[in-house]
Design a protein around this motif. Structure first.
Motif, mmCIF file in Angstrom:
data_model
loop_
_atom_site.group_PDB
_atom_site.id
_atom_site.type_symbol
_atom_site.label_atom_id
_atom_site.label_comp_id
_atom_site.label_asym_id
_atom_site.label_seq_id
_atom_site.Cartn_x
_atom_site.Cartn_y
_atom_site.Cartn_z
ATOM 1 N N GLU A 27 0.766 -1.088 -0.034
ATOM 2 C CA GLU A 27 -0.104 0.029 0.039
ATOM 3 C C GLU A 27 1.032 1.217 0.036
ATOM 4 O O GLU A 27 0.687 2.123 -0.764
ATOM 5 C CB GLU A 27 -0.975 -0.073 1.211
ATOM 6 C CG GLU A 27 -1.994 -1.325 1.313
ATOM 7 C CD GLU A 27 -2.734 -1.171 2.211
ATOM 8 O OE1 GLU A 27 -3.116 0.147 2.887
ATOM 9 O OE2 GLU A 27 -3.420 -1.878 2.792
ATOM 10 N N ALA A 28 2.015 1.493 0.968
ATOM 11 C CA ALA A 28 2.488 2.491 0.994
ATOM 12 C C ALA A 28 3.370 2.653 -0.329
ATOM 13 O O ALA A 28 3.651 3.855 -0.562
ATOM 14 C CB ALA A 28 3.647 2.319 2.076
ATOM 15 N N LEU A 29 3.854 1.738 -1.147
ATOM 16 C CA LEU A 29 4.578 2.116 -2.335
ATOM 17 C C LEU A 29 3.679 2.291 -3.683
ATOM 18 O O LEU A 29 4.181 2.215 -4.594
ATOM 19 C CB LEU A 29 5.572 1.008 -2.732
ATOM 20 C CG LEU A 29 6.557 0.737 -1.350
ATOM 21 C CD1 LEU A 29 7.600 -0.227 -1.671
ATOM 22 C CD2 LEU A 29 7.153 2.097 -1.097
ATOM 23 N N ASP A 30 2.165 1.945 -3.530
ATOM 24 C CA ASP A 30 1.369 1.986 -4.646
ATOM 25 C C ASP A 30 0.837 3.642 -4.819
ATOM 26 O O ASP A 30 0.044 4.011 -4.085
ATOM 27 C CB ASP A 30 0.198 1.071 -4.636
ATOM 28 C CG ASP A 30 -0.766 0.910 -5.420
ATOM 29 O OD1 ASP A 30 -0.670 1.610 -6.456
ATOM 30 O OD2 ASP A 30 -1.704 0.109 -5.157
ATOM 31 N N ALA A 31 1.430 4.032 -5.852
ATOM 32 C CA ALA A 31 1.481 5.343 -6.329
ATOM 33 C C ALA A 31 -0.132 5.617 -6.812
ATOM 34 O O ALA A 31 -0.598 6.728 -6.936
ATOM 35 C CB ALA A 31 2.195 5.724 -7.688
ATOM 36 N N ASN A 32 -1.082 4.457 -6.956
ATOM 37 C CA ASN A 32 -2.342 4.563 -7.490
ATOM 38 C C ASN A 32 -3.268 4.904 -6.011
ATOM 39 O O ASN A 32 -4.310 5.163 -6.390
ATOM 40 C CB ASN A 32 -2.683 3.483 -8.244
ATOM 41 C CG ASN A 32 -1.904 3.653 -9.652
ATOM 42 O OD1 ASN A 32 -2.006 4.340 -10.255
ATOM 43 N ND2 ASN A 32 -1.460 2.369 -10.040
ATOM 44 N N LEU A 33 -2.771 4.563 -4.938
ATOM 45 C CA LEU A 33 -3.362 4.675 -3.647
ATOM 46 C C LEU A 33 -3.475 6.007 -3.103
ATOM 47 O O LEU A 33 -2.472 6.597 -3.002
ATOM 48 C CB LEU A 33 -3.202 3.597 -2.680
ATOM 49 C CG LEU A 33 -3.482 2.191 -2.891
ATOM 50 C CD1 LEU A 33 -2.880 1.102 -1.929
ATOM 51 C CD2 LEU A 33 -4.925 2.072 -3.191
ATOM 52 N N PRO A 34 -4.483 6.657 -3.163
ATOM 53 C CA PRO A 34 -4.569 8.046 -2.282
ATOM 54 C C PRO A 34 -3.856 8.075 -0.814
ATOM 55 O O PRO A 34 -3.358 9.159 -0.258
ATOM 56 C CB PRO A 34 -5.843 8.518 -2.420
ATOM 57 C CG PRO A 34 -6.552 7.366 -2.563
ATOM 58 C CD PRO A 34 -5.988 6.333 -3.350
ATOM 59 N N THR A 35 -4.273 6.815 -0.191
ATOM 60 C CA THR A 35 -4.023 6.758 1.234
ATOM 61 C C THR A 35 -3.623 5.297 1.602
ATOM 62 O O THR A 35 -4.219 4.380 0.926
ATOM 63 C CB THR A 35 -5.019 7.220 2.164
ATOM 64 O OG1 THR A 35 -4.754 7.433 3.656
ATOM 65 C CG2 THR A 35 -6.401 6.511 2.123
ATOM 66 N N ALA A 36 -3.106 5.081 2.565
ATOM 67 C CA ALA A 36 -2.678 3.740 3.051
ATOM 68 C C ALA A 36 -2.864 3.335 4.451
ATOM 69 O O ALA A 36 -2.948 4.382 5.421
ATOM 70 C CB ALA A 36 -1.315 3.576 2.758
ATOM 71 N N ASN A 37 -3.110 2.126 4.925
ATOM 72 C CA ASN A 37 -3.046 1.728 6.258
ATOM 73 C C ASN A 37 -1.761 1.951 6.910
ATOM 74 O O ASN A 37 -0.691 1.642 6.314
ATOM 75 C CB ASN A 37 -3.548 0.215 6.296
ATOM 76 C CG ASN A 37 -5.003 -0.033 5.877
ATOM 77 O OD1 ASN A 37 -5.900 0.320 6.728
ATOM 78 N ND2 ASN A 37 -5.446 -0.650 4.864
ATOM 79 N N ALA A 38 -1.901 2.202 8.362
ATOM 80 C CA ALA A 38 -0.567 2.594 8.964
ATOM 81 C C ALA A 38 -0.802 2.433 10.246
ATOM 82 O O ALA A 38 -2.002 2.526 11.024
ATOM 83 C CB ALA A 38 0.033 4.068 8.652
ATOM 84 N N TRP A 39 0.166 2.149 10.916
ATOM 85 C CA TRP A 39 0.146 1.901 12.733
ATOM 86 C C TRP A 39 1.347 2.736 13.124
ATOM 87 O O TRP A 39 2.153 3.019 12.421
ATOM 88 C CB TRP A 39 0.173 0.365 12.927
ATOM 89 C CG TRP A 39 -0.677 -0.383 12.534
ATOM 90 C CD1 TRP A 39 -1.747 -0.977 13.390
ATOM 91 C CD2 TRP A 39 -1.094 -1.160 11.268
ATOM 92 N NE1 TRP A 39 -2.882 -1.639 12.421
ATOM 93 C CE2 TRP A 39 -2.176 -1.740 11.410
ATOM 94 C CE3 TRP A 39 -0.595 -0.996 9.812
ATOM 95 C CZ2 TRP A 39 -2.973 -2.278 10.261
ATOM 96 C CZ3 TRP A 39 -1.123 -1.641 8.946
ATOM 97 C CH2 TRP A 39 -2.484 -2.483 9.270
#
Length: 301
Positions: free
Chosen positions: A220-232
């Motif tokens: 998710e973090a490296l996917d340029a097509n995603l506007p946001t990503a899950n994180a902890w």
């Protein structure tokens, strides 16, 4: 090799949760900083991190906030301690939430509004505390209901932070240590550390140190097509005592250890925090997004 000339936007932990200003720690504020891709000794870095600054800045923005318009919510929970030398004395628990509204601008910058609210809790039952006995002084003290915000700030297209001169009537001065941003197996992580000085008229200054790790799935973090990503997040705060603790000089410092998560809906925040909101602020529980239109609360920590 760490490239300290590689400038990126990194926000301190509670811009996402921040828990920050409300708990009285540096993480409550967003900060602009230097970021580098580094391989810590013994890490499982496979070299799969992009090297250019713009892509790295986009990754951090994706993990911390979002690229498109909308909201993110961060929660964390942990234990606050009085620290005297190497001795830790438990004070209370903490459950904390940060609500963040993000609005991208046409020039590539961001406008951000953040509202934070934390509750101190009984170490055994997890119930909200409105009073507690200071274990070092024996004094019974009132715990203030102390939301922080809504605080409006912005980022330029080049990720320069523009903070208001005052936040809740107090002045915050931020110092920042460059982050380590790296890949470990299937996770992307960055370490952060900051120090803030809080100046409030008529009260002693406070020093607030915030350090920890934010991490999330590399897919998710490296996917340029995603506007946001899950994180902890996993964090530690080392600070002067919150003023409401009424600690005499020479009693040591305050330490908080916490873990937390980024979510995308108010109802996905921790159940106990939501229940405390319902009792303490029914209007917020009924219409949570309306908090962004409130008058700014006075900083009380």
């Amino acid at each position: 090799m760490i490239d300290t000339n590689d400038e990126n936007m990194l926000l301190s932990r509670r811009t996402l949760m921040a828990g920050g200003v409300a708990t009285g720690v540096a993480a409550g504020l967003p900060i602009s900083a230097m970021a580098s891709v580094a391989t810590p000794p013994g890490s499982a870095d496979d070299g799969a991190l992009p090297a250019d600054p713009a892509t790295r800045a986009a990754i951090v923005r994706r993990m911390r906030l979002r690229h498109n318009a909308g909201h993110v919510f961060w929660w964390f929970r942990g234990t606050s301690y009085a620290q005297q030398g190497a001795t830790l004395i438990p004070l209370c628990g903490m459950v904390f939430g940060s609500m963040i509204k993000v609005t991208p601008r046409d020039d590539g910058g961001l406008n951000v509004i953040q509202y934070e609210l934390g509750f101190r809790t009984d170490l055994e039952t997890g119930e909200r505390l409105e009073k507690m006995r200071n274990p070092l002084t024996g004094q019974m003290i009132e715990i203030p209901f102390a939301p922080v915000g809504p605080t409006a700030f912005s980022y330029s297209a080049t990720n320069d932070l523009i903070l208001p001169e005052m936040i809740g009537g107090s002045r915050f001065t931020i110092e920042h240590i460059p982050e380590l941003f790296y890949r470990a197996g299937d996770m992307v992580l960055f370490q952060y550390q900051s120090r803030a000085t809080v100046e409030t008229k008529g009260k002693p200054d406070r020093i607030l140190n915030d350090l920890g790790n934010i991490y999330g799935p590399a897919s998710e973090a490296l996917d340029a097509n995603l506007p946001t990503a899950n994180a902890w997040v996993q964090g530690t705060d080392v600070t002067d005592y919150a003023r409401w603790l009424q600690m005499p000089p020479g009693m040591g410092t305050q330490t908080l250890r916490s873990i937390g998560q980024k979510v995308f809906r108010f109802e996905d925040m921790p159940k106990d925090w939501l229940e405390m909101i319902t009792k303490a602020d029914p209007k917020m529980a009924d219409d949570p997004l309306a908090v962004f239109d409130r008058e700014e609360a006075t900083y009380r920590n």
